[in-house]
Scaffold this active site. Structure first.
Site, PDB file in Angstrom:
ATOM      1  N   CYS A 147       0.825  -1.211   0.000  1.00 30.31           N
ATOM      2  CA  CYS A 147       0.000   0.000   0.000  1.00 30.31           C
ATOM      3  C   CYS A 147       0.854   1.255   0.000  1.00 30.31           C
ATOM      4  O   CYS A 147       0.890   1.996   0.991  1.00 30.31           O
ATOM      5  CB  CYS A 147      -0.941  -0.022   1.199  1.00 30.31           C
ATOM      6  SG  CYS A 147      -2.372  -0.982   0.802  1.00 30.31           S
ATOM      7  N   GLU A 148       1.580   1.477  -1.047  1.00 32.56           N
ATOM      8  CA  GLU A 148       2.352   2.717  -1.240  1.00 32.56           C
ATOM      9  C   GLU A 148       2.428   3.008  -2.734  1.00 32.56           C
ATOM     10  O   GLU A 148       2.613   2.075  -3.533  1.00 32.56           O
ATOM     11  CB  GLU A 148       3.781   2.560  -0.689  1.00 32.56           C
ATOM     12  CG  GLU A 148       3.824   2.476   0.804  1.00 32.56           C
ATOM     13  CD  GLU A 148       5.122   2.979   1.425  1.00 32.56           C
ATOM     14  OE1 GLU A 148       5.841   3.763   0.778  1.00 32.56           O
ATOM     15  OE2 GLU A 148       5.374   2.578   2.566  1.00 32.56           O
TER      16      GLU A 148
END
Ligand code: LLP
Length: 404
Positions: free
Chosen positions: A331-332
């Protein structure tokens, strides 16, 4: 550069799933021979920088291919090297900001320490009066794939600056320390023999100032061909370029001198692919995102160094290429494996191979997002075996105390 055939990849994935690292034994043997042969005229001793890939099965192949020793940076790397049968003479310890305890433990194991600051030399000298050490100098010229892995420049944290050498001598006299080696590592991933030659000259110039030198160590960093369209480096050029300087030095020096290099990524990078499956394809802002079931927790090089890793769609042989961005499951936004790559007709469910991931791939992985480490498979003569198990949730959580 190793790429598994679809059939083999399918068999591996059917058994162990994705993501998974797949390493080819023969490629490691070939790279070992290549570097040994290139430097054989100089009688070079090769120390594998084990940080590149410390899977013991892979290190054993390197050992059995005649690579002499291990360049270690931590106590744990040394313990592993000893477990794998290396003797203390076959290991050199080049730490980065070691604690007294690190130096004490390694000193007790009789392993030569390659120290890069006045503070470390002083602290070590107090612990082991009359000891032998090697010193890491900063040749004040750096090279590398990215700024983050350029080490020989004066702004980097590594090594003793040339202006500190007289002070080093004073300290060594005080503690009766013998300097037996001079070391330099200019950075990781250089493609030009010119800068390597300059660093060799810098090492020889410093070595002249000391009486008891037994070896010169020119570090690692030999560039890897990450893109199949690029030309690989010619190691013979590197060896030829330093011959004159070395011969001149060794002839003028009173004692015999051993020569050393410490390749890491050159030996292992091209032997390995990371296989990952396309989970999600979507179009957004003129970009086709190809999302896969791996991320920078498995391979951080693109996110960390902007490193190029070639990617192929193993599932499609056709030439219907599409320009896409391959992104991971972390999640980046920076979790991008390749910003612009043409893949053969990518579809959800296809298997992608991210190439040249044997060096600093698995060894830099993490559990970020509580994702698992990828398992690893070794291919030898078209047969494969599991050499690292898939991590379980329970294994990741086992170090957290009384949380349930
Ligand atoms: N010797 C010393 C003292 C080193 O610090 C290193 C690497 C080597 C040898 C081996 O360098 P190599 O031949 O592997 O370039 N994680 C980065 C590379 C970091 C290198 C750190 N030191 C990457 O993925 O490119």
């Amino acid at each position: 550069m190793f790429k598994p055939e679809l059939n083999l990849a399918k068999q591996i994935i059917d058994k162990y799933g994705t993501p998974i690292y797949v390493t080819d034994t023969q490629t490691i043997k070939d790279k070992s021979s290549l570097i040994k042969n290139a430097f054989s005229n100089l009688n070079m001793k090769i120390f594998y920088a084990i940080k590149a890939n410390f899977n013991p099965h892979i290190v054993k192949i390197i050992k059995n291919s005649g690579i002499y020793g291990i360049d270690a940076v931590s106590v744990n790397e040394i313990i592993l090297a000893l477990e794998l049968g290396y003797t203390s003479e076959q290991i050199i310890f080049t730490p980065s900001n070691p604690s007294d305890d690190d130096m004490l433990q390694v000193g007790k194991l009789n392993i030569l320490q390659n120290l890069g600051s006045i503070s470390e030399i002083k602290r070590f000298g107090k612990m082991f009066k009359g000891c032998e050490i090697s010193i890491r100098i900063c040749p004040e010229l750096g090279a590398g794939e990215s700024k983050k892995v350029t080490t020989g420049n004066i702004e980097s944290k590594f090594g003793l600056s040339i202006s500190e050498i007289d002070k080093v001598k004073t300290i060594c006299n005080k503690y009766n320390i013998k300097i037996v080696g001079i070391h330099s590592h200019i950075g990781s991933g250089f493609y030009n023999s010119k800068i390597f030659k300059q660093s060799v000259t810098a090492v020889c110039n410093i070595a002249k100032k000391f009486k008891y030198i037994k070896f010169l160590d020119f570090g690692g960093g030999f560039g890897v061909q990450y893109n199949p369209n690029n030309i690989p480096i010619n190691l013979n050029d590197f060896a030829t370029s330093i011959k004159y300087t070395i011969n001149k030095f060794t002839k003028s020096y009173k004692h015999p001198i051993e020569l050393r290099i410490e390749p890491g990524k050159f030996l292992v990078s091209q032997s390995t692919v990371l296989l990952t499956r396309i989970t999600t394809i979507k179009e957004k802002g003129n970009i086709t995102f190809v999302g896969v079931d791996s991320g920078f927790h498995n391979l951080i090089r693109p996110a960390m160094y902007n490193a190029y890793h070639h990617i192929i769609n193993l599932s499609k042989q056709n030439k219907n290429k599409k320009l896409v961005q391959v992104v991971g499951n972390v999640c980046e936004s920076g979790d991008i494996f390749n910003k612009k790559i043409k893949l053969n007709d990518p579809q959800e469910g296809d298997i992608l191979a991210i190439l040249t991931t044997g060096g600093y791939g698995s060894s830099m992985s993490s559990n970020y997002n509580l994702h698992n480490f990828a398992p690893e498979v070794l291919v030898t003569d078209r047969k494969f075996k599991l050499i690292k198990k898939k991590q379980t949730f329970e294994q990741i959580m086992s170090n957290f105390i009384d949380y349930k």
